[in-house]
Design a protein around this motif. Sequence first.
Motif, PDB file in Angstrom:
ATOM      1  N   ALA A 108       5.471  -7.332 -18.358  1.00 43.83           N
ATOM      2  CA  ALA A 108       5.418  -6.010 -17.827  1.00 43.83           C
ATOM      3  C   ALA A 108       4.364  -6.236 -16.643  1.00 43.83           C
ATOM      4  O   ALA A 108       3.296  -6.858 -16.594  1.00 43.83           O
ATOM      5  CB  ALA A 108       4.491  -5.431 -19.170  1.00 43.83           C
ATOM      6  N   VAL A 109       4.747  -5.486 -15.755  1.00 45.15           N
ATOM      7  CA  VAL A 109       4.145  -5.110 -14.551  1.00 45.15           C
ATOM      8  C   VAL A 109       3.672  -3.782 -14.656  1.00 45.15           C
ATOM      9  O   VAL A 109       4.533  -2.574 -14.820  1.00 45.15           O
ATOM     10  CB  VAL A 109       4.914  -5.310 -13.141  1.00 45.15           C
ATOM     11  CG1 VAL A 109       3.914  -4.768 -12.047  1.00 45.15           C
ATOM     12  CG2 VAL A 109       5.482  -6.512 -13.122  1.00 45.15           C
ATOM     13  N   ILE A 110       2.377  -3.558 -14.588  1.00 45.24           N
ATOM     14  CA  ILE A 110       1.688  -2.085 -14.775  1.00 45.24           C
ATOM     15  C   ILE A 110       0.847  -1.732 -13.530  1.00 45.24           C
ATOM     16  O   ILE A 110       0.021  -2.591 -13.150  1.00 45.24           O
ATOM     17  CB  ILE A 110       0.712  -1.948 -15.992  1.00 45.24           C
ATOM     18  CG1 ILE A 110       1.530  -2.522 -17.428  1.00 45.24           C
ATOM     19  CG2 ILE A 110       0.018  -0.746 -16.114  1.00 45.24           C
ATOM     20  CD1 ILE A 110       0.861  -2.346 -18.672  1.00 45.24           C
ATOM     21  N   THR A 111       1.213  -0.669 -12.812  1.00 43.97           N
ATOM     22  CA  THR A 111       0.591  -0.319 -11.719  1.00 43.97           C
ATOM     23  C   THR A 111      -0.117   1.083 -11.964  1.00 43.97           C
ATOM     24  O   THR A 111       0.505   2.037 -12.695  1.00 43.97           O
ATOM     25  CB  THR A 111       1.248  -0.212 -10.681  1.00 43.97           C
ATOM     26  OG1 THR A 111       2.148   0.825 -10.521  1.00 43.97           O
ATOM     27  CG2 THR A 111       2.080  -1.612 -10.473  1.00 43.97           C
ATOM     28  N   TYR A 112      -0.988   1.526 -11.154  1.00 42.25           N
ATOM     29  CA  TYR A 112      -1.320   3.015 -10.934  1.00 42.25           C
ATOM     30  C   TYR A 112      -0.310   3.759 -10.183  1.00 42.25           C
ATOM     31  O   TYR A 112       0.505   3.132  -9.454  1.00 42.25           O
ATOM     32  CB  TYR A 112      -2.936   3.077 -10.229  1.00 42.25           C
ATOM     33  CG  TYR A 112      -4.157   2.570 -10.984  1.00 42.25           C
ATOM     34  CD1 TYR A 112      -4.232   3.323 -12.273  1.00 42.25           C
ATOM     35  CD2 TYR A 112      -4.733   1.629 -10.508  1.00 42.25           C
ATOM     36  CE1 TYR A 112      -5.432   2.849 -12.954  1.00 42.25           C
ATOM     37  CE2 TYR A 112      -5.908   1.194 -11.241  1.00 42.25           C
ATOM     38  CZ  TYR A 112      -6.306   1.953 -12.250  1.00 42.25           C
ATOM     39  OH  TYR A 112      -7.513   1.813 -12.984  1.00 42.25           O
ATOM     40  N   SER A 113      -0.509   4.820 -10.448  1.00 41.18           N
ATOM     41  CA  SER A 113       0.885   5.774 -10.009  1.00 41.18           C
ATOM     42  C   SER A 113       0.638   5.968  -8.322  1.00 41.18           C
ATOM     43  O   SER A 113       1.731   6.216  -7.604  1.00 41.18           O
ATOM     44  CB  SER A 113       0.989   7.168 -10.456  1.00 41.18           C
ATOM     45  OG  SER A 113      -0.033   7.935 -10.317  1.00 41.18           O
ATOM     46  N   ASN A 114      -0.580   5.529  -7.809  1.00 42.32           N
ATOM     47  CA  ASN A 114      -0.727   5.631  -6.442  1.00 42.32           C
ATOM     48  C   ASN A 114      -0.553   4.394  -5.614  1.00 42.32           C
ATOM     49  O   ASN A 114      -0.944   4.470  -4.375  1.00 42.32           O
ATOM     50  CB  ASN A 114      -1.970   6.601  -5.981  1.00 42.32           C
ATOM     51  CG  ASN A 114      -3.162   5.811  -6.568  1.00 42.32           C
ATOM     52  OD1 ASN A 114      -3.173   4.824  -7.313  1.00 42.32           O
ATOM     53  ND2 ASN A 114      -4.433   6.466  -6.434  1.00 42.32           N
ATOM     54  N   VAL A 115      -0.232   3.163  -6.347  1.00 44.03           N
ATOM     55  CA  VAL A 115       0.005   2.063  -5.555  1.00 44.03           C
ATOM     56  C   VAL A 115       1.277   2.150  -4.711  1.00 44.03           C
ATOM     57  O   VAL A 115       2.260   2.656  -5.207  1.00 44.03           O
ATOM     58  CB  VAL A 115       0.101   0.929  -6.562  1.00 44.03           C
ATOM     59  CG1 VAL A 115       0.754  -0.196  -6.200  1.00 44.03           C
ATOM     60  CG2 VAL A 115      -1.187   0.603  -7.553  1.00 44.03           C
ATOM     61  N   ILE A 116       1.153   1.603  -3.545  1.00 49.80           N
ATOM     62  CA  ILE A 116       2.329   1.583  -2.512  1.00 49.80           C
ATOM     63  C   ILE A 116       3.344   0.353  -3.208  1.00 49.80           C
ATOM     64  O   ILE A 116       2.735  -0.815  -3.308  1.00 49.80           O
ATOM     65  CB  ILE A 116       1.819   1.327  -1.312  1.00 49.80           C
ATOM     66  CG1 ILE A 116       0.949   2.533  -0.906  1.00 49.80           C
ATOM     67  CG2 ILE A 116       3.069   1.152  -0.148  1.00 49.80           C
ATOM     68  CD1 ILE A 116       0.307   2.317   0.394  1.00 49.80           C
ATOM     69  N   HIS A 117       4.375   0.724  -3.321  1.00 50.49           N
ATOM     70  CA  HIS A 117       5.350  -0.131  -4.025  1.00 50.49           C
ATOM     71  C   HIS A 117       6.861   0.325  -3.705  1.00 50.49           C
ATOM     72  O   HIS A 117       7.140   1.095  -3.116  1.00 50.49           O
ATOM     73  CB  HIS A 117       5.309  -0.386  -5.368  1.00 50.49           C
ATOM     74  CG  HIS A 117       5.764   1.057  -5.983  1.00 50.49           C
ATOM     75  ND1 HIS A 117       4.945   2.121  -6.075  1.00 50.49           N
ATOM     76  CD2 HIS A 117       6.965   1.255  -6.851  1.00 50.49           C
ATOM     77  CE1 HIS A 117       5.656   3.099  -6.811  1.00 50.49           C
ATOM     78  NE2 HIS A 117       6.821   2.691  -7.013  1.00 50.49           N
ATOM     79  N   LYS A 118       7.696  -0.758  -3.642  1.00 50.36           N
ATOM     80  CA  LYS A 118       9.337  -0.482  -3.565  1.00 50.36           C
ATOM     81  C   LYS A 118       9.999  -1.568  -4.177  1.00 50.36           C
ATOM     82  O   LYS A 118       9.286  -2.524  -4.579  1.00 50.36           O
ATOM     83  CB  LYS A 118       9.710  -0.344  -2.273  1.00 50.36           C
ATOM     84  CG  LYS A 118       9.607  -1.596  -1.517  1.00 50.36           C
ATOM     85  CD  LYS A 118      10.344  -1.437  -0.040  1.00 50.36           C
ATOM     86  CE  LYS A 118      10.450  -2.835   0.746  1.00 50.36           C
ATOM     87  NZ  LYS A 118      11.538  -2.614   1.827  1.00 50.36           N
TER      88      LYS A 118
END
Length: 256
Positions: free
Chosen positions: A212-222
Amino acid sequence: MLSKISTKLKNNGFIVIKNAISKKEIHYFFNFFKKLLSTYTNSNEVLAYNSFEDLRLHNFLINLNKKNPKVFSSVYDTIILSSALRNFFVKSGIEKIASRLLQVNDYEICPRSQVLRMDPPNNNSHSYGWHQDSAYTNYNQNGLNALIVWIPLLKVNKLNGTLKVCKNSHAEGTIKAKKYVKRGIISEQILVPDRFVKKYKMLDMNVNQGDAVITYSNVIHKSGDNSSQLMRITALIRYHKILSEDFFKFPKQKSH
């Protein structure tokens, strides 16, 4: 262990939890998935498939998406509504982990937008550029009060377009960005300007099935480009703090 990953999340904006979903839970979900696929396509052949890694499954899904996209979409939409996908996150303990990382009780979070993504090879019509999930929703104004959980159902890497994350980019908060429509892309996008992306180290989330990869919702990603010969199959869900004052349903003026 939880305190260590919580610290990593706060420092980096993301964490990776190895083997977050057991093989048993993945198998249970796969059995539902192939039964749904068989029912919607009138194909008994699908019932003989063994796992999400079965090459026959990938060939079947790729052909279905090309030849009968309406049925493919129906499968996609039905999975979103299913208790099977909901239980996938609950029974595995992912929801409990998310609540602990948000530092609230289990019943103080809002699960949202569960989805099983099935991204065909060499097809970017549903792909997003560099973005923040917090730019698309007002559920929490503070991106640190919401998490995205991303779980691959087969091994992912640069070849099949794994998730790309800008490390530490949660420090920017939610960046003001313009809406963007690109030819060949179905969804309207709110993309982060390049000057912000270039500030941070970009990492490919090369992880295994069930991690599982868990990030904050404001992390820049694609997501990257899937240049393999297989579908990229991933399960996602968002979690929000509902008792936080920045939650969109929180009363603006308290009654007396």
